[in-house]
Scaffold this motif. Structure first.
Motif, PDB file in Angstrom:
ATOM      1  N   THR A 152       4.255  16.805  -5.980  1.00  0.00           N
ATOM      2  CA  THR A 152       3.135  16.140  -5.313  1.00  0.00           C
ATOM      3  C   THR A 152       3.470  14.828  -4.582  1.00  0.00           C
ATOM      4  OG1 THR A 152       2.135  16.861  -7.373  1.00  0.00           O
ATOM      5  CG2 THR A 152       0.634  15.989  -5.691  1.00  0.00           C
ATOM      6  N   PRO A 153       4.200  13.875  -5.180  1.00  0.00           N
ATOM      7  CA  PRO A 153       4.431  12.617  -4.447  1.00  0.00           C
ATOM      8  C   PRO A 153       5.237  12.791  -3.165  1.00  0.00           C
ATOM      9  CG  PRO A 153       5.213  12.455  -6.729  1.00  0.00           C
ATOM     10  CD  PRO A 153       4.828  13.875  -6.492  1.00  0.00           C
ATOM     11  N   TYR A 154       5.842  13.962  -2.988  1.00  0.00           N
ATOM     12  CA  TYR A 154       6.687  14.166  -1.807  1.00  0.00           C
ATOM     13  C   TYR A 154       5.942  14.896  -0.698  1.00  0.00           C
ATOM     14  CZ  TYR A 154       9.806  13.089  -5.600  1.00  0.00           C
ATOM     15  OH  TYR A 154      10.374  12.475  -6.683  1.00  0.00           O
ATOM     16  N   SER A 163      21.562   4.301   2.096  1.00  0.00           N
ATOM     17  CA  SER A 163      20.940   4.961   3.247  1.00  0.00           C
ATOM     18  C   SER A 163      19.494   4.504   3.424  1.00  0.00           C
ATOM     19  CB  SER A 163      21.050   6.470   3.172  1.00  0.00           C
ATOM     20  OG  SER A 163      20.583   6.943   1.962  1.00  0.00           O
ATOM     21  N   GLN A 164      18.920   3.933   2.369  1.00  0.00           N
ATOM     22  CA  GLN A 164      17.562   3.390   2.510  1.00  0.00           C
ATOM     23  C   GLN A 164      17.552   2.319   3.610  1.00  0.00           C
ATOM     24  OE1 GLN A 164      15.382   4.955   0.849  1.00  0.00           O
ATOM     25  NE2 GLN A 164      13.569   3.765   1.289  1.00  0.00           N
ATOM     26  N   GLN A 165      18.583   1.492   3.640  1.00  0.00           N
ATOM     27  CA  GLN A 165      18.637   0.483   4.701  1.00  0.00           C
ATOM     28  C   GLN A 165      18.852   1.136   6.061  1.00  0.00           C
ATOM     29  OE1 GLN A 165      21.959  -2.359   5.245  1.00  0.00           O
ATOM     30  NE2 GLN A 165      20.388  -3.943   5.391  1.00  0.00           N
ATOM     31  N   ALA A 166      19.612   2.217   6.074  1.00  0.00           N
ATOM     32  CA  ALA A 166      19.834   2.917   7.343  1.00  0.00           C
ATOM     33  C   ALA A 166      18.486   3.367   7.917  1.00  0.00           C
ATOM     34  CB  ALA A 166      20.738   4.127   7.120  1.00  0.00           C
ATOM     35  N   LEU A 167      17.655   3.956   7.070  1.00  0.00           N
ATOM     36  CA  LEU A 167      16.356   4.455   7.535  1.00  0.00           C
ATOM     37  C   LEU A 167      15.498   3.288   8.050  1.00  0.00           C
ATOM     38  CD1 LEU A 167      15.533   7.000   4.642  1.00  0.00           C
ATOM     39  CD2 LEU A 167      16.694   7.439   6.801  1.00  0.00           C
ATOM     40  N   ASP A 168      15.574   2.189   7.339  1.00  0.00           N
ATOM     41  CA  ASP A 168      14.780   1.019   7.725  1.00  0.00           C
ATOM     42  C   ASP A 168      15.231   0.452   9.069  1.00  0.00           C
ATOM     43  OD1 ASP A 168      12.738  -0.957   7.045  1.00  0.00           O
ATOM     44  OD2 ASP A 168      14.413  -2.360   6.915  1.00  0.00           O
ATOM     45  N   HIS A 200       8.768  16.021   1.815  1.00  0.00           N
ATOM     46  CA  HIS A 200       9.867  15.195   2.345  1.00  0.00           C
ATOM     47  C   HIS A 200      10.282  14.142   1.324  1.00  0.00           C
ATOM     48  CE1 HIS A 200       5.903  13.558   3.344  1.00  0.00           C
ATOM     49  NE2 HIS A 200       6.413  12.582   2.644  1.00  0.00           N
ATOM     50  N   TYR A 201      11.324  13.405   1.681  1.00  0.00           N
ATOM     51  CA  TYR A 201      11.782  12.290   0.843  1.00  0.00           C
ATOM     52  C   TYR A 201      10.796  11.135   1.016  1.00  0.00           C
ATOM     53  CZ  TYR A 201      14.589   8.316  -0.630  1.00  0.00           C
ATOM     54  OH  TYR A 201      15.024   7.170  -1.249  1.00  0.00           O
ATOM     55  N   GLN A 202      10.142  10.754  -0.082  1.00  0.00           N
ATOM     56  CA  GLN A 202       9.051   9.778   0.067  1.00  0.00           C
ATOM     57  C   GLN A 202       9.551   8.392   0.447  1.00  0.00           C
ATOM     58  OE1 GLN A 202      10.472   9.915  -2.687  1.00  0.00           O
ATOM     59  NE2 GLN A 202       9.636   8.690  -4.329  1.00  0.00           N
ATOM     60  N   GLY A 203      10.824   8.096   0.132  1.00  0.00           N
ATOM     61  CA  GLY A 203      11.394   6.795   0.514  1.00  0.00           C
ATOM     62  C   GLY A 203      11.419   6.646   2.032  1.00  0.00           C
ATOM     63  N   ALA A 204      11.619   7.745   2.734  1.00  0.00           N
ATOM     64  CA  ALA A 204      11.621   7.694   4.204  1.00  0.00           C
ATOM     65  C   ALA A 204      10.186   7.522   4.709  1.00  0.00           C
ATOM     66  CB  ALA A 204      12.232   8.975   4.764  1.00  0.00           C
ATOM     67  N   ARG A 205       9.269   8.294   4.126  1.00  0.00           N
ATOM     68  CA  ARG A 205       7.863   8.181   4.564  1.00  0.00           C
ATOM     69  C   ARG A 205       7.391   6.734   4.413  1.00  0.00           C
ATOM     70  NH1 ARG A 205       4.594  11.276   0.741  1.00  0.00           N
ATOM     71  NH2 ARG A 205       4.379   9.391  -0.492  1.00  0.00           N
ATOM     72  N   ASP A 252       0.817  -1.224   0.000  1.00  0.00           N
ATOM     73  CA  ASP A 252       0.000   0.000   0.000  1.00  0.00           C
ATOM     74  C   ASP A 252       0.843   1.263   0.000  1.00  0.00           C
ATOM     75  OD1 ASP A 252      -2.171  -1.568   0.078  1.00  0.00           O
ATOM     76  OD2 ASP A 252      -2.522  -1.390   2.229  1.00  0.00           O
ATOM     77  N   VAL A 253       1.929   1.257   0.790  1.00  0.00           N
ATOM     78  CA  VAL A 253       2.658   2.522   0.957  1.00  0.00           C
ATOM     79  C   VAL A 253       3.722   2.765  -0.095  1.00  0.00           C
ATOM     80  CG1 VAL A 253       2.329   2.526   3.450  1.00  0.00           C
ATOM     81  CG2 VAL A 253       4.478   1.673   2.521  1.00  0.00           C
ATOM     82  N   SER A 254       4.080   1.734  -0.815  1.00  0.00           N
ATOM     83  CA  SER A 254       5.181   1.906  -1.759  1.00  0.00           C
ATOM     84  C   SER A 254       4.689   1.698  -3.187  1.00  0.00           C
ATOM     85  CB  SER A 254       6.295   0.920  -1.412  1.00  0.00           C
ATOM     86  OG  SER A 254       7.328   1.041  -2.325  1.00  0.00           O
ATOM     87  N   PRO A 255       4.063   2.730  -3.760  1.00  0.00           N
ATOM     88  CA  PRO A 255       3.511   2.544  -5.100  1.00  0.00           C
ATOM     89  C   PRO A 255       4.568   2.459  -6.186  1.00  0.00           C
ATOM     90  CG  PRO A 255       3.246   4.811  -4.397  1.00  0.00           C
ATOM     91  CD  PRO A 255       3.930   4.092  -3.278  1.00  0.00           C
ATOM     92  N   LEU A 256       5.841   2.628  -5.808  1.00  0.00           N
ATOM     93  CA  LEU A 256       6.882   2.575  -6.835  1.00  0.00           C
ATOM     94  C   LEU A 256       6.917   1.175  -7.428  1.00  0.00           C
ATOM     95  CD1 LEU A 256       9.817   4.356  -5.025  1.00  0.00           C
ATOM     96  CD2 LEU A 256       8.316   5.275  -6.759  1.00  0.00           C
ATOM     97  N   PRO A 257       6.875   1.069  -8.755  1.00  0.00           N
ATOM     98  CA  PRO A 257       6.924  -0.270  -9.340  1.00  0.00           C
ATOM     99  C   PRO A 257       8.291  -0.894  -9.140  1.00  0.00           C
ATOM    100  CG  PRO A 257       6.969   1.423 -11.032  1.00  0.00           C
ATOM    101  CD  PRO A 257       6.872   2.134  -9.712  1.00  0.00           C
TER     102      PRO A 257
END
Ligand SMILES: Cc1ncc(COP(=O)(O)O)c(C=O)c1O
Length: 505
Positions: free
Chosen positions: A467-469, A211-216, A235-240, A122-127
Motif C-alpha cells: 500500500t505505501p508504494y 541515490s536518494q540525493q541523486a533523485l533530489d 513505485h519507490y515511495q522515496g522517489a515520489r 506532508d509528503v514524507s510520513p517516515l519518522p
C-alpha cells in the motif's frame, strides 16, 4: 548576602569559581547590580589564593557578566539581556517530544516554513530515525532493501579505510571535486560498462550521497513547481516524496508483469506539456520486480524523444540476478542523451555508506554539478577514496559474487517455504532479480492487509504491505518480503510462523 560560590566539578579552581558565579547570575540568584564579595574575602572563604578569585572575576568581567574594577568592588552587570536570565532547560538529554517539534501550538501565527518546508512534512510520513518504531523485536524481519550487512567484508574495509587515514595528505583534507573522486568515477564508469552496458565516459559520472540525493538533485535541476513527472504505480515511495517535495504534479502509470505500461504514457499535447521526466526502475521494478522487456525500452525511448522528456532510470539492485543474463540498461540504448542513470552502493555494500552515482547526459552536467556543489560541496572524500581502492583491488566484484550466491540460496529458501506452506494461495513475483519478492495473497482482501501485517509483527514476523508504494489503491492484497539479511533458517522459520498465524485466522 549569602555566599553562593562553591568549588564544584573539575578543572582549574578559578574556572570552578567562574562557573559557579556565572550560573548564579544566569539563574537570577545574583540580581543585576548586586555587589560581589571582595576578592580577598571570597578567597579566604574558599581557601584559595586571591589570584585565583581575581582570575575568575576577570573572566566574568571580560564576558560582560560583571562590571566595576577589580579591587574597588565588582557588581553584577545591570544590562544582562532578559533572555539570558531565564532558568536553564533542565530536561535530560534525549529525543524532542512531539509537542516540541510540532507547530500546532503556534496555530495563530502564520507558519514560518517555506513551501518546500511545509511540503516535506506532508509528503514524507517516515519518522526521523530517533522516533522510528523499533523493529528490533521482530525475530523474522523480512525488511526490504536490506543487504546482509553482517557478511560485508568488514576487515578488508577497515584496512583500506585505515590505510587512507594514515596516508591523508594536506590535499585530501581540502575541498574536493563536486563530481567526486576521480579514480572512483573512473572505476564506476568501467564497472557500469562491463556489468550494465552503460555507455559513458568517467566525466559523465557524478558521485552522490546515496541515490536518494541523486533523485533530489535531478528533480531540482529539471522540475519546477507544477511541472509533471510520470512514475510507475506502484513505485519507490522515496522517489515520489522527492518529486512532491519540489511541487511536481504526478502522473501515475500502471505497471503489469512486464513493468511500466509504456503504452499508458500520456500522448496528447495537453497532457505532455511540462512533462519533464518519467521515473522508473526498469531492471527490477520496485516493488513488483518486473523486468522491462527490450520492446518496451525502445518504445519508451521513442516516446521520450517525441515528447522531449527525460527518463530517470533507477537501477537500485540489478546487481543481483539469478540464472539469467542481465538486461542491458536503458541508458545503454539511449542515443539521444535523454536517460539519466542512477545507481547505489547501498544494496551491494551497506546503506550507511551513503554513496551512489549518477550518469548524466553531457547537457545536464554543468547544472547538476553546480547543484551538488551548492548542496553539500561533495560526498566525503575518505569514503570515496577507500571505495575506489575496494573496487580497483577486486574486493567489490568478489563481494558481489559471494553476495549473489548467498542471496540466491536465501531466495530459493523463501520460494520453497512459500510454496510449501501456501501453495496456490500465493502468487509470487519479482523472483528473477533483486533482494525482495512481492507476494500476492489470493485468499485475502486488500483491506485486510494492514491488519495481517500488524498481527504478523506481534508474532515477530515483519512483512511489508504494498500500500505505501501505491498512488492508486492496490486491487490485490500483496506484501513485500526482503530476504538478503536473513539466514535460510530464519527465512524458513519466519514463513512457517506466518502460515501458522494465517491458519489460526
Ligand atoms: C528503488 C530505490 N531507489 C533508491 C533507493 C535509495 O537508495 P540510497 O540508499 O542509495 O539512497 C532505494 C532504497 O531502498 C530504492 O529502493
Amino acid at each position: 548576602m549569602t555566599l553562593l560560590v562553591r568549588l564544584r566539578g573539575q578543572g582549574p579552581k578559578y574556572h570552578q569559581i567562574y562557573c559557579s558565579l556565572r550560573r548564579d547570575i544566569l539563574e537570577g540568584r545574583l540580581r543585576p547590580g548586586t555587589r560581589l564579595p571582595a576578592t580577598r574575602i571570597l578567597a579566604a572563604d574558599l581557601s584559595v589564593s586571591r589570584t585565583t578569585v581575581v582570575l575568575a572575576y576577570r573572566q566574568l568581567f571580560v564576558e560582560g557578566y560583571i562590571t566595576g574594577r577589580v579591587g574597588s568592588g565588582s557588581f553584577v552587570a545591570p544590562t544582562l539581556p532578559e533572555t539570558m536570565l531565564s532558568p536553564p532547560d533542565r530536561r535530560p538529554v534525549g529525543e524532542l517530544t512531539a509537542s516540541e517539534t510540532s507547530s500546532a501550538k503556534d496555530k495563530k501565527r502564520p507558519s514560518p516554513l517555506s513551501a518546500y518546508g511545509k511540503q516535506i512534512v506532508d509528503v514524507s510520513p517516515l519518522p526521523v530515525p530517533g522516533q522510528k518504531k523499533s523493529h528490533t523485536a521482530l525475530r523474522y524481519d523480512f525488511k526490504i532493501g536490506q543487504p546482509a550487512i553482517e557478511e560485508f567484508p568488514h576487515e578488508t574495509w577497515r584496512r583500506l579505510v585505515q590505510r587512507r587515514v594514515r596516508s591523508l595528505s594536506v590535499l585530501s583534507l581540502n575541498y574536493g571535486d563536486p563530481r567526486g573522486y576521480s579514480p572512483l568515477r573512473g572505476a564506476i564508469a568501467e564497472y557500469l560498462d562491463r556489468a550494465r552496458a552503460v555507455k559513458c565516459r568517467p566525466e559523465q559520472v557524478v558521485v552522490v550521497t546515496g541515490s536518494q540525493q541523486a533523485l533530489d538533485l535531478v528533480t531540482r535541476i529539471l522540475v519546477d513547481r507544477g511541472d509533471k513527472v510520470a512514475l510507475e504505480d506502484p513505485h519507490y515511495q522515496g522517489a515520489r516524496q522527492i518529486f512532491l517535495s519540489h511541487g511536481a504534479s504526478l502522473i501515475p502509470i500502471p505497471v503489469d508483469k512486464e513493468g511500466l505500461r509504456v503504452d499508458s504514457l500520456p500522448k496528447r499535447r495537453s497532457e505532455t506539456e511540462n512533462l519533464k521526466m518519467v521515473y522508473l526502475t526498469p531492471s527490477h521494478q520496485f516493488p513488483t520486480g518486473a523486468v522491462l522487456p527490450l520492446s518496451r525500452r525502445l518504445a519508451l525511448l521513442g516516446w521520450a524523444k517525441k515528447h522531449d522528456a527525460f527518463i530517470l532510470e533507477d537501477d537500485y539492485d540489478s546487481e543481483f540476478r539469478y540464472g539469467e543474463r542481465p538486461v542491458e540498461s536503458l541508458q545503454g540504448l539511449d542515443r539521444e542523451g535523454r536517460v539519466i542513470y542512477v545507481g547505489t552502493f547501498s544494496k551491494v555494500l551497506y546503506p550507511a555508506l551513503r554513496i551512489g552515482y549518477l550518469v548524466l547526459p553531457p547537457s545536464l552536467l554543468p547544472s547538476l554539478t553546480a547543484a551538488k556543489w551548492l548542496t553539500d560541496r561533495h560526498t566525503p572524500s575518505l569514503e570515496q577514496e577507500a571505495l575506489a581502492d575496494f573496487v580497483s583491488r577486486g574486493h567489490f566484484e568478489r563481494h558481489l559474487r559471494r553476495s549473489r550466491l548467498r542471496n540466491a540460496s536465501r531466495r530459493d529458501a523463501l520460494l520453497e517455504s512459500l510454496e510449501h506452506h501456501f501453495g496456490k494461495d500465493v502468487k509470487i513475483s519479482g523472483t528473477r532479480s533483486g533482494i525482495h519478492v512481492l507476494v500476492e495473497l489470493r485468499t485475502l482482501r486488500p483491506s485486510r492487509l494492514n491488519a495481517l501485517a500488524q498481527k504478523a509483527a506481534k508474532a515477530g514476523v515483519g512483512i511489508y504491505p504494498i500500500t505505501p508504494y501505491c498512488i492508486n489503491p492496490p486491487k490485490k492484497a500483496a506484501f513485500l518480503l526482503g530476504y538478503a539479511s536473513l539466514s535460510e533458517k530464519q527465512i524458513r522459520d519466519g514463513i512457517r510462523r506466518l502460515a501458522e498465524l494465517m491458519k489460526k485466522g
